[in-house]
Design a protein around this motif. Structure first.
Motif, mmCIF file in Angstrom:
data_model
loop_
_atom_site.group_PDB
_atom_site.id
_atom_site.type_symbol
_atom_site.label_atom_id
_atom_site.label_comp_id
_atom_site.label_asym_id
_atom_site.label_seq_id
_atom_site.Cartn_x
_atom_site.Cartn_y
_atom_site.Cartn_z
ATOM 1 N N GLU A 101 0.793 -1.221 0.000
ATOM 2 C CA GLU A 101 0.000 0.000 0.000
ATOM 3 C C GLU A 101 0.829 1.276 0.000
ATOM 4 O O GLU A 101 0.376 2.313 -0.492
ATOM 5 C CB GLU A 101 -0.922 0.015 1.226
ATOM 6 C CG GLU A 101 -1.877 -1.168 1.306
ATOM 7 C CD GLU A 101 -2.702 -1.147 2.567
ATOM 8 O OE1 GLU A 101 -2.410 -0.292 3.438
ATOM 9 O OE2 GLU A 101 -3.617 -1.974 2.687
ATOM 10 N N ASP A 102 2.024 1.235 0.558
ATOM 11 C CA ASP A 102 2.801 2.447 0.788
ATOM 12 C C ASP A 102 3.943 2.621 -0.207
ATOM 13 O O ASP A 102 4.391 1.660 -0.848
ATOM 14 C CB ASP A 102 3.388 2.429 2.207
ATOM 15 C CG ASP A 102 2.325 2.332 3.278
ATOM 16 O OD1 ASP A 102 1.288 3.019 3.142
ATOM 17 O OD2 ASP A 102 2.520 1.565 4.247
ATOM 18 N N LYS A 160 3.750 4.195 -5.558
ATOM 19 C CA LYS A 160 2.620 3.435 -6.073
ATOM 20 C C LYS A 160 1.740 4.263 -6.999
ATOM 21 O O LYS A 160 1.376 3.832 -8.098
ATOM 22 C CB LYS A 160 1.771 2.912 -4.901
ATOM 23 C CG LYS A 160 2.398 1.784 -4.121
ATOM 24 C CD LYS A 160 2.226 0.475 -4.857
ATOM 25 C CE LYS A 160 2.724 -0.687 -4.026
ATOM 26 N NZ LYS A 160 2.590 -1.974 -4.734
ATOM 27 N N GLU A 161 1.355 5.457 -6.540
ATOM 28 C CA GLU A 161 0.420 6.274 -7.299
ATOM 29 C C GLU A 161 1.009 6.705 -8.639
ATOM 30 O O GLU A 161 0.335 6.686 -9.671
ATOM 31 C CB GLU A 161 0.023 7.510 -6.478
ATOM 32 C CG GLU A 161 -1.012 8.379 -7.154
ATOM 33 C CD GLU A 161 -1.452 9.539 -6.275
ATOM 34 O OE1 GLU A 161 -2.138 10.437 -6.786
ATOM 35 O OE2 GLU A 161 -1.098 9.543 -5.069
ATOM 36 N N GLN A 162 2.286 7.089 -8.628
ATOM 37 C CA GLN A 162 2.941 7.530 -9.860
ATOM 38 C C GLN A 162 3.427 6.359 -10.710
ATOM 39 O O GLN A 162 3.818 6.552 -11.861
ATOM 40 C CB GLN A 162 4.126 8.439 -9.522
ATOM 41 C CG GLN A 162 3.761 9.710 -8.800
ATOM 42 C CD GLN A 162 4.988 10.513 -8.410
ATOM 43 O OE1 GLN A 162 6.103 10.259 -8.864
ATOM 44 N NE2 GLN A 162 4.798 11.497 -7.545
ATOM 45 N N ASN A 163 3.427 5.161 -10.134
ATOM 46 C CA ASN A 163 3.945 3.977 -10.813
ATOM 47 C C ASN A 163 5.360 4.247 -11.319
ATOM 48 O O ASN A 163 5.683 4.066 -12.498
ATOM 49 C CB ASN A 163 3.039 3.570 -11.976
ATOM 50 C CG ASN A 163 3.360 2.177 -12.489
ATOM 51 O OD1 ASN A 163 3.730 1.291 -11.721
ATOM 52 N ND2 ASN A 163 3.246 1.986 -13.787
ATOM 53 N N SER A 164 6.192 4.717 -10.410
ATOM 54 C CA SER A 164 7.543 5.123 -10.786
ATOM 55 C C SER A 164 8.572 4.654 -9.769
ATOM 56 O O SER A 164 8.256 4.393 -8.597
ATOM 57 C CB SER A 164 7.622 6.645 -10.921
ATOM 58 O OG SER A 164 7.345 7.279 -9.681
ATOM 59 N N ILE A 165 9.799 4.544 -10.244
ATOM 60 C CA ILE A 165 10.938 4.142 -9.417
ATOM 61 C C ILE A 165 12.060 5.134 -9.649
ATOM 62 O O ILE A 165 12.356 5.498 -10.795
ATOM 63 C CB ILE A 165 11.427 2.731 -9.777
ATOM 64 C CG1 ILE A 165 10.303 1.708 -9.665
ATOM 65 C CG2 ILE A 165 12.599 2.323 -8.888
ATOM 66 C CD1 ILE A 165 10.683 0.326 -10.198
ATOM 67 N N THR A 178 3.864 -5.416 -9.009
ATOM 68 C CA THR A 178 3.023 -4.426 -9.690
ATOM 69 C C THR A 178 3.867 -3.448 -10.488
ATOM 70 O O THR A 178 3.413 -2.898 -11.498
ATOM 71 C CB THR A 178 2.172 -3.651 -8.676
ATOM 72 O OG1 THR A 178 3.024 -3.052 -7.698
ATOM 73 C CG2 THR A 178 1.184 -4.587 -7.991
ATOM 74 N N TYR A 179 5.094 -3.224 -10.034
ATOM 75 C CA TYR A 179 6.001 -2.362 -10.784
ATOM 76 C C TYR A 179 6.590 -3.114 -11.979
ATOM 77 O O TYR A 179 6.736 -2.561 -13.066
ATOM 78 C CB TYR A 179 7.137 -1.868 -9.885
ATOM 79 C CG TYR A 179 6.692 -0.990 -8.740
ATOM 80 C CD1 TYR A 179 6.545 0.378 -8.908
ATOM 81 C CD2 TYR A 179 6.437 -1.535 -7.483
ATOM 82 C CE1 TYR A 179 6.146 1.192 -7.849
ATOM 83 C CE2 TYR A 179 6.050 -0.732 -6.422
ATOM 84 C CZ TYR A 179 5.901 0.631 -6.607
ATOM 85 O OH TYR A 179 5.502 1.427 -5.558
ATOM 86 N N GLU A 183 10.147 13.507 -1.356
ATOM 87 C CA GLU A 183 8.907 13.836 -2.064
ATOM 88 C C GLU A 183 8.364 12.607 -2.787
ATOM 89 O O GLU A 183 7.156 12.366 -2.811
ATOM 90 C CB GLU A 183 9.166 14.966 -3.054
ATOM 91 C CG GLU A 183 7.915 15.446 -3.774
ATOM 92 C CD GLU A 183 8.193 16.618 -4.679
ATOM 93 O OE1 GLU A 183 7.238 17.335 -5.038
ATOM 94 O OE2 GLU A 183 9.373 16.834 -5.045
ATOM 95 N N HIS A 184 9.255 11.808 -3.368
ATOM 96 C CA HIS A 184 8.836 10.607 -4.080
ATOM 97 C C HIS A 184 8.214 9.587 -3.132
ATOM 98 O O HIS A 184 7.336 8.807 -3.525
ATOM 99 C CB HIS A 184 10.041 9.992 -4.800
ATOM 100 C CG HIS A 184 9.674 8.986 -5.834
ATOM 101 N ND1 HIS A 184 10.159 7.691 -5.819
ATOM 102 C CD2 HIS A 184 8.855 9.059 -6.912
ATOM 103 C CE1 HIS A 184 9.665 7.037 -6.842
ATOM 104 N NE2 HIS A 184 8.883 7.830 -7.529
#
Length: 347
Positions: free
Chosen positions: A74-75, A108-113, A278-279, A322-323
């Protein structure tokens, strides 16, 4: 000013390993979980993760920079990838230096690493020993726990999880896949993983590379620029990923897992590790590499260090927090430039 002295120690080609080796192998391990649909592969993966699990003694396995526990399902979380130079020849166990450090943050929300590479010679404060030295020394003095504490102190960013692997996993994975095809750009002579000089000799052209040969090509830095070497590393990872996910490789996954398993330590549980899928399965995932600016040179102890620019460190700290959807703190890591001789590094 740094002391004017020819740098014969940086980079140290006999000990420094490229960060892509460790991150690439670990991501492949995550991928294996996702495509290992067969029961025996799934069970094998779960067993490997269980055997590789190693907590570092934190309460509730939670960073001191977190107000509460996190759940990667979730986080937004962070993972510190620690690459160490361990093998049968170098049986250092905990008392080994880290050769590569990558702090990855997952949103998670941005689907970014975001992937931050921390130079192994960075001059930082190591809480475990109470003074400044190279960041790769932290693992020598206190293993993953000391390394995590050092990174957190340096960046003021929580490290939720860690994954520690060695370069033997990279060699084993490629060999398990039957090698990878690569267009070698020039003739090279490089040492092998046992530090035997010029043991690897490659001619230019498209060819099948085994693990040792691929490692030598990835590590080579004396024939072109760092930029071109980076491009080679990225392309090698793509080749590994493409072959690992091909239909012909499905039945080799057991061997791939065998190659990774003995060379892996992590505080991630099997369920937590599965949450990162999920990523991995999303084709629209955004992956960004970020770096720390700075300068290098010799200090009064005649050792070469990389001193990170303070503005760059503050900018990276803000970007990563921030990320992770954390407040942008004004706190500076107070021990960044403090050593046992005074408040500033001596050049």
């Amino acid at each position: 000013m740094f002391k004017r002295k020819h740098n014969t120690d940086e980079p140290n080609n006999k000990r420094k390993r490229n960060l892509f080796i460790y991150i690439g192998v670990t991501l492949l391990f995550f991928l294996s979980i996702g495509i290992g649909y067969a029961a025996h592969i799934y069970n094998k993966t779960e067993e490997i993760v269980s055997d590789s699990h190693e907590d570092i003694g934190r309460e509730n396995n939670t960073s001191n920079l977190r107000a509460e526990e996190v759940d990667p399902i979730e986080d937004n979380v962070s993972v510190l990838f620690i690459g160490v130079d361990e093998s049968e020849k170098r049986d250092y166990e905990t008392a080994s230096r880290s050769d590569a450090l990558i702090l990855a943050t997952f949103n998670k929300e941005q689907n970014s690493i975001k992937l931050l590479s921390i130079p192994r010679d960075s001059y930082v404060y190591v809480p475990e020993i109470g003074y400044n030295t190279k960041i790769n020394h932290a693992h020598f003095y206190g293993g993953p726990k000391a390394t995590i504490e050092t990174v957190e102190n340096f960046l003021n960013v929580p490290v939720d999880y860690y994954v520690r692997v060695n370069f033997e996993a990279f060699i084993g994975v490629i060999n398990s896949l039957g090698g990878i095809t690569y267009d070698v750009p020039f003739e090279i002579y490089e040492q092998d993983s046992n530090d035997n000089a010029d043991a690897i000799h490659l001619q230019p052209g498209e060819q099948l590379l085994n693990g040792e040969e691929a490692l030598a090509l990835a590590r080579s830095r004396k024939y072109d620029s760092d930029i071109e070497r980076g491009k080679r590393q990225q392309e090698i990872i793509k080749r590994i990923g493409k072959k690992a996910t091909s239909a012909s490789t499905i039945f080799k996954l057991g061997n791939v897992l065998d190659a990774i398993g003995p060379n892996l330590k992590t505080n991630l549980t099997f369920d937590e590790m599965k949450s990162f899928l999920t990523y991995g399965i999303n084709k629209n995932i955004a992956i960004e590499m970020i770096n720390l600016d700075g300068s290098g040179g010799f200090m009064d102890d005649d050792l070469w260090y990389y001193v990170v620019d303070e503005e760059s460190r503050a900018s990276v700290q803000e970007e990563l927090r921030e990320h992770l959807d954390l407040s942008i703190s004004n706190k500076n890591t107070t021990d960044f430039a403090k050593d046992d001789l005074g408040d500033k590094p001596s050049y």
